[in-house]
Design a protein around this motif. Structure first.
Motif, short mmCIF file in Angstrom:
data_model
loop_
_atom_site.label_atom_id
_atom_site.label_comp_id
_atom_site.label_asym_id
_atom_site.label_seq_id
_atom_site.Cartn_x
_atom_site.Cartn_y
_atom_site.Cartn_z
N GLU A 112 -15.04 -0.31 9.44
CA GLU A 112 -14.15 1.04 9.71
C GLU A 112 -14.43 2.02 9.19
OE1 GLU A 112 -10.48 -0.38 8.04
OE2 GLU A 112 -9.86 1.05 7.90
N ILE A 113 -14.37 3.06 10.13
CA ILE A 113 -14.98 4.39 9.67
C ILE A 113 -13.49 5.11 8.97
CG2 ILE A 113 -15.38 6.61 10.24
CD1 ILE A 113 -16.59 5.03 13.10
N GLY A 114 -12.32 5.01 9.55
CA GLY A 114 -11.46 5.05 8.54
C GLY A 114 -9.73 5.38 9.22
N GLY A 115 -9.29 6.18 9.53
CA GLY A 115 -7.97 5.91 9.90
C GLY A 115 -7.31 7.31 10.05
N VAL A 116 -6.28 7.58 10.64
CA VAL A 116 -5.24 8.67 11.09
C VAL A 116 -4.19 8.97 11.05
CG1 VAL A 116 -5.17 10.27 12.47
CG2 VAL A 116 -7.05 9.70 12.52
N LYS A 117 -3.72 8.95 10.11
CA LYS A 117 -1.95 8.23 9.92
C LYS A 117 -1.10 9.08 10.30
CE LYS A 117 -2.35 5.82 5.39
NZ LYS A 117 -3.38 5.68 4.87
N GLY A 118 -0.04 9.26 10.45
CA GLY A 118 1.16 10.46 11.09
C GLY A 118 2.56 9.61 11.77
N THR A 178 0.56 -1.15 -0.01
CA THR A 178 -0.04 -0.24 0.35
C THR A 178 0.84 1.23 0.04
OG1 THR A 178 0.37 -0.22 2.65
CG2 THR A 178 -1.86 -0.89 1.55
N ASP A 179 0.48 2.07 0.35
CA ASP A 179 1.07 3.61 0.07
C ASP A 179 2.17 3.48 1.00
OD1 ASP A 179 -0.89 4.58 1.72
OD2 ASP A 179 -1.23 6.57 1.12
N HIS A 180 3.69 4.62 0.56
CA HIS A 180 4.54 3.47 1.46
C HIS A 180 5.19 5.22 1.72
CE1 HIS A 180 5.35 -0.22 1.14
NE2 HIS A 180 5.30 -0.48 0.38
N ARG A 181 3.96 6.00 1.75
CA ARG A 181 5.17 7.56 2.48
C ARG A 181 4.54 7.19 4.16
NH1 ARG A 181 0.27 11.30 2.18
NH2 ARG A 181 -1.05 9.82 2.13
N ALA A 182 5.82 7.82 4.40
CA ALA A 182 6.33 7.66 6.00
C ALA A 182 4.91 8.08 6.99
CB ALA A 182 7.96 9.10 6.01
N PHE A 209 -10.44 3.97 13.31
CA PHE A 209 -11.63 4.04 13.84
C PHE A 209 -12.91 2.98 13.33
CE2 PHE A 209 -11.21 8.21 16.16
CZ PHE A 209 -9.97 8.35 15.82
N ARG A 243 8.61 5.39 -1.49
CA ARG A 243 7.86 7.11 -1.76
C ARG A 243 8.14 8.14 -2.07
NH1 ARG A 243 10.66 5.58 3.68
NH2 ARG A 243 9.26 4.43 3.56
N GLU A 265 -9.35 9.41 7.50
CA GLU A 265 -9.26 8.74 6.65
C GLU A 265 -10.36 7.81 5.70
OE1 GLU A 265 -5.21 9.62 5.13
OE2 GLU A 265 -5.62 8.40 4.61
#
Lengths: 326, 290
Positions: free
Chosen positions: A280-286, A261-265, A272, B205, B106
């Protein structure tokens, strides 16, 4: 929302706890120094210096005057929240993994890890109002479960103690006699180590998260399984919103990284779920590393997450969070 | 009629006619209150140094951090002294920072849309980097290995909205190509069945921060693009598609930034920028990656 990033810890976070009024946030990490922050803007108030090992757990009394912390240095310390001074130290034969004040703050339940010949145990200690009168001995010691007990909490009215740990079985003990009252069903229960447990605001149900990539919701009195929430990642931390019917799961590494899946840091997310619909309602990345700790502010309008990266991220919800519909 | 005369008396007498109009008076300050995004505009009128009336619009974003309805005890706690390591409050320590990124809750997407598209773009780019033989590139939808520009099924669109119908074919092509790249060296991380973890993580990335630049002039080469995009941030890779036969640019290229924010700024600033007699089109290399 714009999370507030708090980098007060040099090592991974292990536990987060809000005080009853929701204005202070206590964070524990592997760096030996629990820290307290203001929960509205993330400003650091102070640190509690004194432990010699990773701090695994903490709990704060209802009046926010006393803090109990359990550490890998085999001690549990009682602190004055305001000044940071140590009031008392309980010593054990092995690392302390979980502490919780009872309702009324006169008792505390502490779990210790298995270590050499010692098996894991659950201790109940009386906490005196005046620290000088504090006694060291436990009121009750329960031994029994195999493996580490990751979390032990008080049941309704302090009559029971609920424990969960490496053997994936949830047990309910009588808090006065130490007798085992109930065990969770092996078939429907978790299959791997239970890493975290959190009670609902009213204590009627609780949520457990496990390395088997699921979280389960149980009834406190009967220990029946109510709901199950599945993720793709082992669950390290769970939290329940006191305001809405949401549960949040925070977890770790993808064991199966086949579909990239996306590999951003910053891709580790707190997921949630709707508590009732299990969706699943959603996710909070970071976070830049697995999430090890989650806590909801008692007013339900903000939550914080602590990660392997040493950051605590404090999120105040946008108004549209409260209007989410599946 | 009382006229306020605090304006500097630099006005020449000939302009004092304005006395008669009320233009001499400045319009009142307007405040357009915070709208739903919290944007507040304050419009003031002043006389600048030359004596001209100027309108100054100040746009601020009002953000309420948190509704602090604290209990009495909580208010008391707010005034506690710092202790422990917080005693020496280094203002420069910046332990607590507000995130520069806006993080959203999201909502889950249906599987098979965004995630896979990105993978395809990544693989195709990797193909390009090895200088694979005949790559059909379509300028309209930017997809490689499928069709020429004139045969683009999405002719009418500036850029395609969803391309996952084509995806199965494209992804097969891209996965097969590294293996069958006519004897081209395939590094172990790229071979079929290889465990692509951190190696591809790094590139992935980076490919998330990939910007496609189209409508380049014939003479544009990599160094030019690098020079052009460098001011926005660190650039890891630039590529300009070349026509092998004529040696000229085929009019488009890719720039990979280290930081996504830099890429976003570059897109904002350079899209529509006139460069060497053509107007550039600068956008994300795949449909808006979120």
């Amino acid at each position: 929302m714009r999370p507030i990033l708090m980098k007060g810890h040099e090592r991974p976070l292990t536990f987060l706890k809000y005080n009853r009024d929701g204005d202070l946030l206590f964070s524990c990490a592997k760096d030996h120094t629990p820290t307290v922050w203001f929960a509205d803007n993330g400003e650091r108030l102070g640190t509690y210096r004194g432990h010699n090992g990773a701090v695994w757990t903490c709990d704060v009394s209802r009046d926010s005057m006393r803090l109990l912390t359990g550490s890998a240095d085999q001690t549990v310390k009682l602190w004055n929240v305001q000044t940071g001074t140590q009031l008392y130290t309980f010593t054990f034969g092995s690392p302390a993994r979980s502490v919780e004040f009872a309702i009324g703050d006169e008792l505390a339940v502490i779990t210790t890890d298995p270590f050499m010949e010692l098996t894991s145990a659950i201790h109940v200690k009386r906490i005196a109002k005046d620290p000088t009168e504090q006694i060291e001995e436990s009121m009750l010691v329960i031994k029994g479960p195999q493996g580490r007990i990751n979390r032990a909490v008080w049941g309704p009215l302090n009559r029971t103690i609920i424990s969960a740990g490496e053997d994936a079985v949830i047990r309910i003990w009588d808090s006065e006699t130490g007798k085992l009252l109930r065990e969770s069903d092996k078939e429907s229960g978790h299959k791997k180590t239970i890493t975290s447990l959190t009670k609902s605001a009213d204590g009627s149900h609780f949520l457990t998260g496990s390395l088997d990539k699921s979280a389960k919701l149980w009834d406190t009195r009967t220990l029946t399984l109510i709901k199950t929430y599945g993720t793709e990642r082992p669950v390290n931390a769970v939290a329940m919103s006191p305001l809405l019917d949401h549960v949040v799961l925070g977890g770790g590494q993808d064991a199966s990284a086949v579909t990239t899946t996306d590999h951003r840091a910053g891709k580790f997310e707190a997921k949630f779920y709707d508590k009732i619909l299990q969706e699943e309602i959603g996710g909070v990345k970071g976070h830049f590393g697995p999430i090890n700790a989650l806590a909801f502010n008692p007013d339900g309008k903000s939550f914080s997450s602590g990660g392997e990266d040493g950051y605590v991220r404090l999120h105040h919800f946008d108004p549209d969070y409260f209007n989410i519909k599946i | 009629m009382a006229i306020d005369k605090n304006e500097p008396s630099k006005l020449r007498w000939g302009e004092l006619e304005e006395d008669d109009d009320l233009d001499f008076l400045l319009p009142p300050k307007e405040v357009v209150g915070p709208d739903e995004n919290g944007i507040k505009k304050v419009i003031e009128y002043k006389f600048n140094d030359e004596g001209n009336k100027v309108k100054i619009t100040t746009t601020t974003r009002v953000r309420k951090l948190a509704k602090a309805r604290l209990s009495k005890r909580a208010l008391e706690r707010r005034n506690w002294e710092k202790f422990g390591d917080a005693v020496r409050e280094d203002v420069g320590s910046r332990l607590t920072m507000v995130s520069t990124e806006e993080i959203l809750l999201e909502r889950p997407r249906a599987p098979g849309t965004k995630q896979e598209e990105m993978k395809v773009a990544g693989d195709s780019l990797a193909q390009l980097s090895k200088g694979g033989a005949v790559l059909m590139v379509c300028r309209t939808c930017g997809k490689k290995g499928d069709h020429w520009t004139s045969k683009c099924p999405y002719k009418d669109l500036a850029a395609p909205v969803e391309t996952f119908v084509e995806k199965p074919a494209a992804s097969e092509a891209s996965v097969a190509a590294p293996g069958a790249g006519k004897g081209a060296y395939v590094p172990p991380s790229m071979r079929a069945g290889a465990e692509r973890t951190t190696g591809s993580d790094m590139r992935r990335r980076n490919d998330e921060n990939s910007v496609r630049v189209t409508n380049l002039s014939e003479d544009t080469r990599e160094p030019d693009l690098h020079e052009l995009f460098r001011p926005f941030g660190a650039v890891t890779r630039v590529y300009v598609a070349m026509d092998q036969k004529t040696g000229t640019s085929r009019g488009f290229g890719f720039v990979n930034f280290v930081n996504r924010e830099d890429a976003q700024r570059a897109i904002n600033k350079l899209n529509g920028y006139g460069y060497d007699n053509l107007i550039l089109r600068v956008e994300w290399a795949t449909p808006r990656t979120n």
